[in-house]
Design a protein around this motif. Structure first.
Motif, PDB file in Angstrom:
ATOM      1  N   CYS A   1       2.250   1.825  -3.338  1.00 47.35           N
ATOM      2  CA  CYS A   1       1.110   2.308  -4.539  1.00 47.35           C
ATOM      3  C   CYS A   1       1.008   3.670  -3.922  1.00 47.35           C
ATOM      4  O   CYS A   1       0.817   4.766  -5.204  1.00 47.35           O
ATOM      5  N   MET A   2       0.805   4.238  -2.855  1.00 49.91           N
ATOM      6  CA  MET A   2       0.722   5.759  -2.575  1.00 49.91           C
ATOM      7  C   MET A   2       1.775   6.670  -3.016  1.00 49.91           C
ATOM      8  O   MET A   2       1.392   7.627  -3.435  1.00 49.91           O
TER       9      MET A   2
ATOM     10  N   CYS B   1      -4.363  -0.843  -3.988  1.00 47.18           N
ATOM     11  CA  CYS B   1      -5.078  -0.945  -2.547  1.00 47.18           C
ATOM     12  C   CYS B   1      -5.866  -2.165  -2.592  1.00 47.18           C
ATOM     13  O   CYS B   1      -5.897  -3.073  -1.510  1.00 47.18           O
TER      14      CYS B   1
ATOM     15  N   VAL C   1       0.660  -1.219   0.013  1.00 48.76           N
ATOM     16  CA  VAL C   1       0.027  -0.158  -0.131  1.00 48.76           C
ATOM     17  C   VAL C   1       0.668   1.261   0.134  1.00 48.76           C
ATOM     18  O   VAL C   1       0.484   2.087  -0.606  1.00 48.76           O
TER      19      VAL C   1
END
Length: 283
Positions: free
Chosen positions: A84-85, A109, A81
């Protein structure tokens, strides 16, 4: 270079190492048969193999699917996560505010959420929930890498950037083929095809984790302002779009990049960015 490069490397290295350690333990404890075994029986008598050596008699229940060997630890999903962010914010920082980037964040996510379900609901104890998690995680993971390939080509500036895009495209193609073949083989009752499905599942998983590791290439340029770029984008989206006026009377959307960013593949300044912030006046 920043410390953020450790994040994707850790995700790939520890996850790949972890799942193969779990596989080795499962083989040695006779929970599954080794991947090199292609001989299966309908039933087996009492296992006579010594402890610490692979099974000598294998049935359909002993096929070395990842679900049978173990599960992904939740910590890996947290790292996923975060990757990805950060990737989402980095693309925003490059002035690429598009639906592809947002879709990639959502799919990444969702992939992590599906893996949490896979890890917490074991196939032998909660088969339905386990398969629901796998059915969510695998397609979402494939969608994420495909969208990231598109974004890599969009933000590419140097020849090295395009080379990395080609590498990711090859990894995404490999993930697509292995996932499709795994699904096709898995629905058959043939021992050989079930075993082939397990191998394809392992290939897909390792392929996706290697893809995440390639973000080390970009994360060397992540700065303290990178995450703020994503947060400011969300803030401006809620407040509505404002306008700033650059020298020469050219309007620029509020929240646009006001600094030049370097491509990780070289010293060339990205042509997608608005430069010369000193000459910008606010209307």
């Amino acid at each position: 270079m920043t410390a953020w490069i450790v994040l994707p490397v850790s995700l790939s290295a520890f996850s790949i190492t972890g799942i193969w350690i779990v596989y080795a333990m499962a083989v040695m404890n006779h929970h599954v048969c080794p991947v090199e075994n292609w001989s299966y029986n309908v039933t087996c008598t009492e296992e006579t193999a010594k402890k610490g050596s692979p099974k000598t008699c294998c049935t359909l229940q002993d096929i070395p699917l990842i679900s049978k060997c173990g599960s992904f630890p939740p910590e890996s999903c947290l790292f996923m996560v975060m990757v990805c962010m950060l990737r989402y914010a980095q693309v925003i920082e490059h002035s690429h505010r598009c639906r592809v980037n947002t879709s990639a964040l959502v799919s990444g996510c969702v992939n992590a959420l599906g893996l949490v379900m896979v890890g917490n609901f074991q196939v032998d104890h909660a088969k339905s929930l386990h398969y629901v998690g796998a059915g969510v995680a695998f397609p979402a993971g494939l969608l994420f890498v495909c969208l990231q390939c598109v974004l890599t080509y969009q933000v590419a500036v140097t020849a090295l950037d395009y080379w990395m895009a080609h590498v990711r495209a090859a990894l995404a193609a490999g993930a697509l083929v292995s996932l499709v073949l795994s699904g096709i083989f898995f629905i058959h009752e043939s021992f050989i095809l079930q075993h082939a499905a397990a191998i394809c599942e392992w290939v897909f998983t390792v392929d996706i984790l290697v893809f995440y590791g390639t973000f080390t290439y970009e994360f060397g340029t992540v700065s303290n302002e990178t995450m703020m770029a994503g947060l400011q984008r969300s803030h401006h989206h809620h407040r509505g779009s404002g306008v700033i006026i650059a020298s020469g009377g050219r309007p620029v959307p509020l929240g646009g990049a006001t600094k030049s960013l370097k491509s990780p593949g070289g010293n060339a300044t990205s042509t997608h960015l608005n430069c010369n912030p000193e000459s910008i006046g606010v209307l």
